[in-house]
Scaffold this motif. Structure first.
Motif, short mmCIF file in Angstrom:
data_model
loop_
_atom_site.label_atom_id
_atom_site.label_comp_id
_atom_site.label_asym_id
_atom_site.label_seq_id
_atom_site.Cartn_x
_atom_site.Cartn_y
_atom_site.Cartn_z
N GLN A 68 11.33 -47.62 -8.15
CA GLN A 68 11.82 -47.19 -9.59
C GLN A 68 10.65 -46.49 -10.03
OE1 GLN A 68 15.01 -47.45 -11.17
NE2 GLN A 68 15.50 -48.13 -9.12
N GLY A 69 10.54 -45.27 -10.81
CA GLY A 69 9.51 -44.68 -11.62
C GLY A 69 10.10 -43.54 -12.16
N VAL A 70 9.07 -42.64 -12.74
CA VAL A 70 9.51 -41.50 -13.60
C VAL A 70 9.77 -40.54 -12.59
CG1 VAL A 70 8.69 -39.85 -15.13
CG2 VAL A 70 7.96 -42.38 -15.54
N PRO A 71 10.69 -39.73 -12.41
CA PRO A 71 11.09 -38.84 -11.59
C PRO A 71 10.11 -37.31 -11.53
CG PRO A 71 13.06 -38.92 -13.18
CD PRO A 71 12.20 -40.03 -13.49
N VAL A 72 9.51 -37.05 -10.66
CA VAL A 72 8.69 -35.72 -10.92
C VAL A 72 8.86 -35.11 -9.67
CG1 VAL A 72 6.78 -37.12 -11.97
CG2 VAL A 72 6.71 -36.91 -9.54
N ARG A 73 8.54 -33.85 -9.75
CA ARG A 73 8.82 -32.99 -8.53
C ARG A 73 7.48 -32.28 -8.17
NH1 ARG A 73 12.44 -27.59 -9.70
NH2 ARG A 73 14.09 -29.30 -9.43
N PRO A 88 9.85 -40.48 -7.55
CA PRO A 88 9.89 -41.31 -8.50
C PRO A 88 8.19 -41.79 -8.45
CG PRO A 88 10.66 -42.87 -6.80
CD PRO A 88 10.65 -41.13 -6.18
N VAL A 89 7.74 -41.55 -9.68
CA VAL A 89 6.25 -41.97 -9.77
C VAL A 89 5.96 -42.89 -10.67
CG1 VAL A 89 3.83 -40.94 -10.55
CG2 VAL A 89 5.45 -39.50 -9.08
N GLN A 90 5.07 -43.85 -10.35
CA GLN A 90 4.64 -45.02 -11.36
C GLN A 90 3.47 -44.56 -12.21
OE1 GLN A 90 6.38 -47.79 -11.43
NE2 GLN A 90 7.55 -47.44 -9.57
N ASP A 109 -1.84 -37.79 -6.77
CA ASP A 109 -1.90 -38.94 -5.69
C ASP A 109 -0.77 -38.81 -4.57
OD1 ASP A 109 -4.12 -40.17 -6.81
OD2 ASP A 109 -3.14 -41.65 -8.00
N GLU A 110 0.53 -38.23 -5.36
CA GLU A 110 1.79 -38.00 -4.68
C GLU A 110 1.25 -36.85 -3.48
OE1 GLU A 110 4.75 -39.49 -4.40
OE2 GLU A 110 3.87 -41.27 -5.90
#
Length: 218
Positions: A68-73, A88-90, A109-110
């Motif tokens: 779970q996390g904020v969806p990012v591209r 999904p990014v925390q 970080d991703e």
């Protein structure tokens, strides 16, 4: 030459001509039957088709691999081009949610993470190598500047392209999509842009507006 010698010579000549004629006929039949026509014009069949899909489908992602996390591209490299993947990014709750630096660091970080198994199988890779961190603008930097722990120009071109295109399509970029990046030194930050050419050829130079004039950061 005796009559017998002349007869043998004529016989050998006729045999040679007959063999040569048969060889020509056989070659023509074989080539014609195969549909092959002699040509001196080279044929360009184009590049070999790529076998990597450059797409992570839902079937390849198990529920356990969906935190779970904020969806990012973010943009990774696949088949020598930049292709986006959703992750999904925390992001820490509170003030950090509205912090451009915190969001940019989460994206960075991703990019430093090795692709997941489904991403790797789809052909994705990353050229962004850590440790790489971010800080906000210094006094005199234009508002919205992000300072990397390494000079942007010292990064591999494909890695810089990944960072710029990822930031350009997030709220870390300026209103016109320009990404303002600087390094740890005293060099002025530069404005970078993610163009269609950047995505198609990430190993070439990333478009830049050049050094930006100093202004009071806000």
């Amino acid at each position: 030459m005796t009559p017998n010698g002349r007869n043998r010579t004529r016989t050998h000549a006729r045999a040679w001509r007959t063999a040569a004629t048969l060889a020509v006929l056989i070659t023509a039949v074989v080539l014609g039957g195969c549909g092959i026509r002699p040509t001196q014009v080279p044929v360009d069949a184009g590049p070999a088709p790529s076998r990597v899909p450059c797409e992570v489908t839902g079937e390849n992602v198990t529920p356990q691999a969906q935190p779970q996390g904020v969806p990012v591209r973010v943009y990774l490299v696949c088949a020598s081009q930049l292709e986006s993947v959703d992750r999904p990014v925390q992001i820490p709750e509170g003030k950090a949610v509205d912090s451009r630096v915190q969001v940019a660091q989460a994206l960075l970080d991703e990019l430093q993470e090795e692709p997941s198994s489904p991403e790797h199988e789809a052909g994705f890779a990353t050229y962004v190598r850590g440790p790489l961190t971010l800080s906000g603008p210094r006094e005199g930097d234009p508002a919205g500047t992000l300072r990397l722990s390494r000079q942007p120009e010292d990064l591999p071109t494909a890695a810089l392209a990944q960072i710029v295109c990822t930031f350009a399509e997030s709220r870390t970029a300026a209103t016109d999509g320009t990404v303002l990046l600087g390094g740890p030194g005293e060099y002025a930050p530069r404005g970078y842009q993610c163009s269609a050419g950047t995505k198609e050829r990430p190993e070439e130079a990333v478009p830049t507006l050049g050094p930006l004039p100093s202004s009071q950061a806000s």
